[in-house]
Design an enzyme around this catalytic site. Structure first.
Site, short mmCIF file in Angstrom:
data_model
loop_
_atom_site.label_atom_id
_atom_site.label_comp_id
_atom_site.label_asym_id
_atom_site.label_seq_id
_atom_site.Cartn_x
_atom_site.Cartn_y
_atom_site.Cartn_z
CD1 TRP A 55 -14.36 -3.44 -0.22
CD2 TRP A 55 -14.54 -1.46 1.17
NE1 TRP A 55 -13.75 -1.94 -0.85
CE2 TRP A 55 -14.06 -1.08 0.25
CE3 TRP A 55 -14.31 -0.76 2.53
CZ2 TRP A 55 -13.81 0.29 -0.08
CZ3 TRP A 55 -14.06 0.45 2.33
CH2 TRP A 55 -13.65 1.08 0.99
CG ASP A 82 -2.31 0.74 0.85
OD1 ASP A 82 -2.22 1.90 0.47
OD2 ASP A 82 -3.47 0.07 1.14
CD GLU A 96 -10.63 3.07 -0.31
OE1 GLU A 96 -11.41 3.82 0.42
OE2 GLU A 96 -9.42 2.90 -0.17
CG HIS A 143 -4.95 1.83 -1.90
ND1 HIS A 143 -4.97 2.14 -0.52
CD2 HIS A 143 -6.39 1.79 -2.14
CE1 HIS A 143 -6.25 2.76 -0.26
NE2 HIS A 143 -7.05 2.21 -1.27
C1 ACM Z 1 -10.99 -1.09 1.96
O1 ACM Z 1 -11.29 -1.02 2.91
N1 ACM Z 1 -10.40 -0.09 1.11
C2 ACM Z 1 -10.94 -2.30 1.16
#
Ligand code: ACM
Length: 642
Positions: free
Chosen positions: A350, A151, A284, A228
């Site tokens: 999620w 990340d 994201e 990320h």
């Molecule tokens: C996440 O919580 N961005 C998978």
């Protein structure tokens, strides 16, 4: 029949329950426990015989404890291992002798996937810490360790083909993620004076994989893409759209070098991790750079991709094909649905359950990990007494009550199971991480293993309290349920007042993000809890201007509403609140103008009432909260009139 010697850790025996009590303490609660008469007693190691029965399902077991010995039956090694974990939790000690209540246990898991997630990017964790968590996971029959290896905050796995990932992208000048993230977000050379971070060598990761395998836990590596990935692009800027470091967090999808990089990395990852599933992230991504990048645009044109969602999907599908060509398959966060889901991909849901339900309706495998129930980075108790966290409020009970299958019936896809996630932006130390996992991971473990009709919150809390004692005696640092303060008191009881049930007129429609109970929110007697996402707080990105109709003219001696402030996500007190009353609904009299006196710079979660004591007769009460000059959200739960 095979003879099996069970090596028992002395530390596991320190829980002060009798043998008869201990068979009622097991987590996850077994499918069937039939107590018998008497106990089996031993001094050093129990005598156990083992029998294979192919009639039992994978991971299932039968454990028979008789006065003269113990017998385990299962169809596989995992079942035998889980029988032992049950037995370990049942052992009591009396006068220096160990004893187990005679009983027969028949047990079988509800789901095949019972996972826990480790974010080692935001803060690097020691190998010893990971192994220690594997031990606890195994005791409670969890079987997947999802390790978030990459990340922005740091790359954590040695990759021979790309050495700068660990000589540079694994290090940063600031220890705390928060200082780094709100600072310059730079990286550092390994060995430089202020370099904080770390990475695992392949040897270490193989050691972890083997350690976990021996405990029937599969380690699933996650390599983030296409977003990320700031750390990769700082080390290898040629993989970004602009070719410059520190310019974006997403790989350039138009550049073939990106695929060479990702495939090479994944090749090395798959050499180390034998797991069937390889997690490729997918969450994201900020796709705006791709709209201006000539290479991305060219790719879209050549491939006939309608938009940047399809461009992301192109990358995921191509990577999925590569992973499948190596006999594995991908799992990704639910954003991998955007622009078209890759064939054979498993979705980790999620952002609520919707992504998971959509994937299952398309016949895909799904793992449920909705933030509202499974994100262990939220505070587990009253925020005023807990370490700083990312916010939110997720006590043990809220994790426990979740049923991942409550909406999946009749969908063609498979629900593989459940996972608890601990994102570690605010979790600097290993011991803090351990505190965040336990005992909430026990709730994940039980939901993953036990049939829903056998789950009982009160009984679980009793057993979890025992498990906390056990974990402490084993050297863990769990959150102590005995110290739990719990939800805001009024949020537990509700509040009766004169305006309860009265109609509320809004000057404009309620905004969509945090509607709570809609137009009844401010007069339903339901008081908000520690978090604005509990669906009790109504959220506004504007002033709030509402009028309550009390139904008849009556004496009004108090009007008040409580607001929440939490600086980091941009939740502020109103600048001021004006309170008016009226007998006829036409001519209103200002009874109070309440100014804010709470500084916007306080980082803590705060509540403050904007209220007035008065002595008037009125049928209508108008409550006008002016939004802060900081802009951001206003959150209000109830307008109390007395
Ligand atoms: C996440 O919580 N961005 C998978």
């Amino acid at each position: 029949m095979k003879r099996l010697l069970l090596i028992l850790s002395a530390m596991l025996l320190a829980v002060p329950y009798t043998a008869a009590q201990s068979i009622d303490m097991v987590i996850p609660v077994p499918q069937e426990v039939l107590p018998g008469e008497g106990t089996y007693r031993y001094e050093d190691s129990p005598e156990i015989t083992y029998r294979v029965s192919k009639k039992l399902a994978p991971e299932a077991y039968r454990l028979e404890v008789r006065k003269n010995g113990i017998r385990i039956t299962s169809s596989d090694d995992a079942g035998a291992f889980y029988a032992k974990q049950t037995l370990l939790q049942m052992i009591a000690e009396k006068d220096g002798t160990k004893e187990v209540q005679c009983c027969v246990v028949n047990d079988c898991p509800r789901f095949g996937y019972r996972g826990l997630h480790f974010d080692v990017s935001r803060h690097f964790r020691s190998l010893d810490f990971l192994k220690k968590q594997v031990d606890a996971m195994a005791l409670y029959k969890m079987n997947r360790m999802h390790i978030h290896l990459t990340d922005a905050a740091g790359w954590r796995m040695e990759i021979e083909a790309y050495p700068k990932l660990t000589s540079f992208a694994a290090w940063r000048p600031q220890e705390k993620w928060k200082d780094w993230w709100y600072g310059d977000r730079l990286y550092a050379e390994e060995g430089s004076e202020d370099a904080y971070g770390g990475y695992y060598t392949k040897v270490q990761l193989r050691e972890l994989v083997e350690y976990a395998r021996q405990r029937h836990i599969e380690v699933i590596p996650e390599i983030e893409m296409p977003g990320h990935s700031e750390e990769v692009l700082a080390a290898y800027p040629e993989l970004s759209c602009k070719g410059r470091p520190y310019s974006q967090g997403e790989f350039c999808v138009g550049n073939e070098e990106t695929f060479r990089f990702l495939e090479t990395v994944l090749e090395e990852v798959m050499e180390v991790f034998p797991s069937e599933m390889i997690h490729i992230g997918g969450d994201e991504a900020n796709k705006t750079h791709w709209k201006e990048c000539p290479k991305c645009q060219q790719r879209m044109e050549e491939e006939g991709l309608a938009d940047v969602d399809e461009l992301q999907s192109y990358l995921i599908k191509r990577i999925s094909g590569f992973v499948e060509s190596r006999g594995r398959r991908i799992v990704g966060w639910d954003e991998i649905l955007d622009g078209g889901l890759a064939q054979g991909a498993t979705v980790m849901s999620w952002r609520g359950e919707e992504g998971g339900l959509q994937a299952m309706s398309m016949g895909h495998d799904v793992i449920m990990t909705p933030g509202r129930y499974c994100y262990l980075d939220h505070t587990q108790d009253a925020p005023f007494k807990e370490p700083e966290s990312i916010g939110g409020y997720l006590p043990l009970d809220s994790v426990y009550v979740y049923d991942p299958a409550s909406r999946t019936m009749d969908l063609p896809g498979r629900l593989l199971g459940i996972q608890g996630n601990l994102w570690s932006e605010y979790v600097v130390t290993d011991s803090h991480a351990e505190y965040m996992y336990w005992p909430r991971a026990l709730a994940i473990a039980e939901t993953g293993w036990t049939q829903p009709h056998q789950k009982d919150l009160e009984d679980f809390r009793r057993r979890a309290t025992g498990a906390v004692r056990r974990l402490k005696s084993m050297g863990y640092e769990p959150f102590d349920l005995a110290d739990e303060y719990g939800e805001r008191k009024l949020a537990q009881t509700g509040l009766d007042h004169k305006a309860k049930g009265c109609k509320v007129l809004y000057d404009k429609p309620i905004q969509k993000w945090y509607p709570a109970a809609g137009e009844t929110t401010f007069t339903d007697g339901v008081i908000g809890g520690w978090t604005y996402s509990d669906q009790r707080w109504q959220g506004f990105l504007s002033d709030i201007d509402v009028t309550i109709d009390l139904g008849s003219v009556q004496t009004v001696s108090y009007v008040g509403g409580t607001f929440m402030q939490l600086k980091e996500p941009g939740v502020f007190m109103p600048q001021k609140v004006d309170i008016y009353v009226s007998a006829d609904g036409e001519s209103f009299e200002l009874v109070a103008e309440v100014w804010n006196d709470v500084s916007v710079n306080i980082p803590d979660l705060l509540f403050r009432s904007f209220d007035a004591i008065c002595d008037v007769r009125a049928r209508y009460v108008r409550y006008h909260a002016k939004r802060s000059t900081m802009r951001g959200f206003l959150f209000l739960d109830e307008i109390v009139v007395n």
